[in-house]
Motif scaffolding. Structure first.
Motif, PDB file in Angstrom:
ATOM      1  N   UNK A  46       0.831  -1.207   0.000  1.00 17.41           N
ATOM      2  CA  UNK A  46       0.000   0.000   0.000  1.00 17.41           C
ATOM      3  C   UNK A  46       0.863   1.253   0.000  1.00 17.41           C
ATOM      4  N   UNK A  47       1.976   1.229   0.716  1.00 16.39           N
ATOM      5  CA  UNK A  47       2.875   2.395   0.697  1.00 16.39           C
ATOM      6  C   UNK A  47       3.500   2.570  -0.675  1.00 16.39           C
ATOM      7  N   UNK A  48       3.835   1.475  -1.318  1.00 18.78           N
ATOM      8  CA  UNK A  48       4.491   1.552  -2.619  1.00 18.78           C
ATOM      9  C   UNK A  48       3.565   2.120  -3.689  1.00 18.78           C
ATOM     10  N   UNK A  49       2.312   1.694  -3.704  1.00 18.89           N
ATOM     11  CA  UNK A  49       1.407   2.194  -4.752  1.00 18.89           C
ATOM     12  C   UNK A  49       1.019   3.652  -4.474  1.00 18.89           C
ATOM     13  N   UNK A  50       1.015   4.063  -3.202  1.00 16.49           N
ATOM     14  CA  UNK A  50       0.819   5.464  -2.808  1.00 16.49           C
ATOM     15  C   UNK A  50      -0.354   6.095  -3.559  1.00 16.49           C
ATOM     16  N   UNK A  51      -1.503   5.457  -3.495  1.00 18.28           N
ATOM     17  CA  UNK A  51      -2.665   5.911  -4.250  1.00 18.28           C
ATOM     18  C   UNK A  51      -3.486   6.924  -3.453  1.00 18.28           C
ATOM     19  N   UNK A  52      -4.157   7.804  -4.183  1.00 24.75           N
ATOM     20  CA  UNK A  52      -5.081   8.743  -3.560  1.00 24.75           C
ATOM     21  C   UNK A  52      -6.383   8.050  -3.183  1.00 24.75           C
ATOM     22  N   UNK A  53      -6.730   6.994  -3.917  1.00 25.24           N
ATOM     23  CA  UNK A  53      -7.929   6.217  -3.608  1.00 25.24           C
ATOM     24  C   UNK A  53      -7.690   4.780  -4.037  1.00 25.24           C
ATOM     25  N   UNK A  54      -8.070   3.857  -3.161  1.00 26.08           N
ATOM     26  CA  UNK A  54      -7.915   2.427  -3.445  1.00 26.08           C
ATOM     27  C   UNK A  54      -9.264   1.746  -3.257  1.00 26.08           C
ATOM     28  N   UNK A  55      -9.786   1.124  -4.324  1.00 24.25           N
ATOM     29  CA  UNK A  55     -10.973   0.297  -4.190  1.00 24.25           C
ATOM     30  C   UNK A  55     -10.510  -1.057  -3.663  1.00 24.25           C
ATOM     31  N   UNK A  56     -10.810  -1.318  -2.400  1.00 23.56           N
ATOM     32  CA  UNK A  56     -10.342  -2.545  -1.758  1.00 23.56           C
ATOM     33  C   UNK A  56     -11.413  -3.619  -1.917  1.00 23.56           C
ATOM     34  N   UNK A  57     -11.045  -4.671  -2.596  1.00 22.34           N
ATOM     35  CA  UNK A  57     -11.931  -5.813  -2.799  1.00 22.34           C
ATOM     36  C   UNK A  57     -11.551  -6.889  -1.770  1.00 22.34           C
ATOM     37  N   UNK A  58     -12.545  -7.532  -1.197  1.00 25.95           N
ATOM     38  CA  UNK A  58     -12.359  -8.470  -0.084  1.00 25.95           C
ATOM     39  C   UNK A  58     -11.803  -7.743   1.142  1.00 25.95           C
ATOM     40  N   UNK A  59     -12.380  -6.572   1.401  1.00 31.87           N
ATOM     41  CA  UNK A  59     -12.013  -5.797   2.587  1.00 31.87           C
ATOM     42  C   UNK A  59     -12.534  -6.495   3.842  1.00 31.87           C
ATOM     43  N   UNK A  60     -12.071  -6.091   5.029  1.00 35.14           N
ATOM     44  CA  UNK A  60     -12.532  -6.733   6.280  1.00 35.14           C
ATOM     45  C   UNK A  60     -14.051  -6.692   6.405  1.00 35.14           C
ATOM     46  N   UNK A  61     -14.616  -7.740   6.978  1.00 31.01           N
ATOM     47  CA  UNK A  61     -16.066  -7.885   7.016  1.00 31.01           C
ATOM     48  C   UNK A  61     -16.710  -6.973   8.058  1.00 31.01           C
ATOM     49  N   UNK A  62     -17.958  -6.609   7.756  1.00 28.43           N
ATOM     50  CA  UNK A  62     -18.781  -5.827   8.675  1.00 28.43           C
ATOM     51  C   UNK A  62     -20.034  -6.622   9.027  1.00 28.43           C
ATOM     52  N   UNK A  63     -20.399  -6.590  10.286  1.00 34.99           N
ATOM     53  CA  UNK A  63     -21.586  -7.292  10.758  1.00 34.99           C
ATOM     54  C   UNK A  63     -22.009  -6.655  12.075  1.00 34.99           C
ATOM     55  N   UNK A  64     -22.958  -7.282  12.769  1.00 34.48           N
ATOM     56  CA  UNK A  64     -23.372  -6.753  14.074  1.00 34.48           C
ATOM     57  C   UNK A  64     -22.220  -6.744  15.070  1.00 34.48           C
ATOM     58  N   UNK A  65     -21.269  -7.651  14.867  1.00 32.03           N
ATOM     59  CA  UNK A  65     -20.188  -7.817  15.836  1.00 32.03           C
ATOM     60  C   UNK A  65     -18.829  -7.329  15.331  1.00 32.03           C
ATOM     61  N   UNK A  66     -18.757  -6.924  14.082  1.00 29.46           N
ATOM     62  CA  UNK A  66     -17.471  -6.511  13.527  1.00 29.46           C
ATOM     63  C   UNK A  66     -17.663  -5.247  12.685  1.00 29.46           C
ATOM     64  N   UNK A  67     -16.714  -4.328  12.786  1.00 24.45           N
ATOM     65  CA  UNK A  67     -16.742  -3.073  12.039  1.00 24.45           C
ATOM     66  C   UNK A  67     -15.579  -3.078  11.050  1.00 24.45           C
ATOM     67  N   UNK A  68     -15.879  -3.475   9.808  1.00 23.10           N
ATOM     68  CA  UNK A  68     -14.826  -3.587   8.802  1.00 23.10           C
ATOM     69  C   UNK A  68     -14.197  -2.251   8.454  1.00 23.10           C
ATOM     70  N   UNK A  69     -14.989  -1.170   8.486  1.00 18.15           N
ATOM     71  CA  UNK A  69     -14.443   0.150   8.173  1.00 18.15           C
ATOM     72  C   UNK A  69     -13.434   0.584   9.227  1.00 18.15           C
ATOM     73  N   UNK A  70     -13.733   0.316  10.493  1.00 20.68           N
ATOM     74  CA  UNK A  70     -12.784   0.620  11.567  1.00 20.68           C
ATOM     75  C   UNK A  70     -11.521  -0.208  11.404  1.00 20.68           C
ATOM     76  N   UNK A  71     -11.681  -1.484  11.070  1.00 21.55           N
ATOM     77  CA  UNK A  71     -10.517  -2.355  10.876  1.00 21.55           C
ATOM     78  C   UNK A  71      -9.627  -1.831   9.759  1.00 21.55           C
ATOM     79  N   UNK A  72     -10.235  -1.432   8.645  1.00 23.87           N
ATOM     80  CA  UNK A  72      -9.449  -0.945   7.519  1.00 23.87           C
ATOM     81  C   UNK A  72      -8.762   0.375   7.861  1.00 23.87           C
ATOM     82  N   UNK A  73      -9.449   1.234   8.622  1.00 20.49           N
ATOM     83  CA  UNK A  73      -8.829   2.486   9.059  1.00 20.49           C
ATOM     84  C   UNK A  73      -7.644   2.209   9.980  1.00 20.49           C
TER      85      UNK A  73
END
Length: 344
Positions: A46-73
């Protein structure tokens, strides 16, 4: 401005339920790769590509018990990358979310779905991506009810140079699980392939809508499909990628990706590849073109330098031994990037 798409295999396995990174010696979902090794490799990529925006496919999961956006942040903070804000669209049940990581100093982004909701009965007019699409793909005069297991993310992006839209997609044809014999396997495989093609038709309808509205558009993600990729293409006449590109439409209605264009020119020549899988039964690796950054005619004059960060095919990656190893450790897919020049 650099835009990227990146499918990260088993990203969800690198976080606990609170979204904290499991930076330890336990096994990740990748074969013979520990969590700490995959995390370190991903941070380097991720540091090497140094992108302004990355469409992340298979990002961390979100559910009642997990916050994928927080994990990715949390991952972005650990990696120390500029793209540190997270946008999520429709959470799904597959543990493979679609999220946009972006640099808030360069752009703002919001999920902006197009279309209308439907009930389970669906609609013949392409609805919102979290709804049901009715379409007949064969000659049995019976409509199929199509849904996305991973509804695409529709991002409205604003920058100092103007706005554009991004659609993040992960289209996938299921393996023929439950098949009892070869005939049953073929029947299930064709049915699954038909569903994948229907999803591509649905995506194409949304692309057509934006092009007719004059919206600058990028479609990014893993389409698990490409010209000449499997034996079913002859049965259906064309690949899902060709459907989304609009290859049979007037120039002003087509999307463009140079890697897809090259693959379409000759199916017997060497092809670009964005993924590399180990085939255990055959004791060899299979390379495939699965990940795309497609731009509309309005954005094509601004777009240049499409790059697949392939550890063997990209000379700069190959010459950088540390990055080469990181790309192989991080995922079975490799990032794809494109440069966007400022508007005149």
């Amino acid at each position: 401005m650099r835009i990227a798409t990146y499918n990260v295999e088993w990203f969800a396995n690198l976080f606990d339920d609170a979204g904290a990174l499991l930076d330890d010696g336990g096994w990740s979902g990748r074969q013979d790769v520990t969590r700490e090794d995959q995390i370190a490799a991903l941070a380097q990529v991720f540091r090497a590509i140094d992108a302004d925006a990355v469409m992340v496919i298979e990002a961390p999961d979100s559910s009642r018990h997990r916050d994928g956006a927080l994990a990715l942040a949390n991952f972005a903070a650990l990696a120390g990358i500029r793209a540190r804000e997270v946008l999520i669209g429709y959470p799904n049940d597959t543990q493979q979310e679609i999220m946009l990581l972006y640099d808030p100093d360069v752009m703002s982004a919001r999920h902006d779905p197009v279309g209308f909701e439907t009930g389970k009965k669906g609609s013949r007019n392409p609805p919102r991506f979290d709804s049901t699409f009715r379409i007949d793909l064969d000659i049995d005069a019976t409509e199929d009810l199509i849904t996305f297991s991973k509804p695409p993310l529709e991002a409205a992006i604003e920058t100092a140079q103007g706005g554009f839209r991004m659609i993040g997609a992960h289209v996938k044809s299921k393996a023929p699980h439950g098949a009892r014999n070869r005939d049953d396997m073929m029947r299930l495989a064709i049915a699954n392939r038909r569903k994948q093609l229907a999803q591509c038709i649905w995506l194409r309808a949304r692309v057509t809508h934006h092009l007719e509205e004059g919206d600058p558009l990028i479609l990014a993600g893993d389409l698990n499909d490409g010209p000449g990729l499997d034996e079913f293409e002859e049965l259906f006449g064309r690949s899902g990628v060709e459907v989304i590109l609009g290859s049979d439409l007037p120039d002003e209605m087509q999307l463009y990706d140079p890697h897809a264009a090259r693959a379409l020119q000759s199916r017997i020549a060497a092809q670009p590849a964005t993924a590399r899988f180990y085939l255990r039964d055959e004791n060899r690796y299979l390379s495939a073109l699965l990940d795309y950054l497609m731009v509309c005619p309005l954005m094509r004059p601004r777009a240049s330098d499409w790059r697949i960060w392939h550890p063997f095919d990209d000379p700069a990656c190959w010459r950088n031994d540390t990055l080469c190893k990181a790309l192989l450790t991080a995922s079975d897919h490799f990032p794809v990037t494109v440069q966007l020049a400022a508007q005149d």
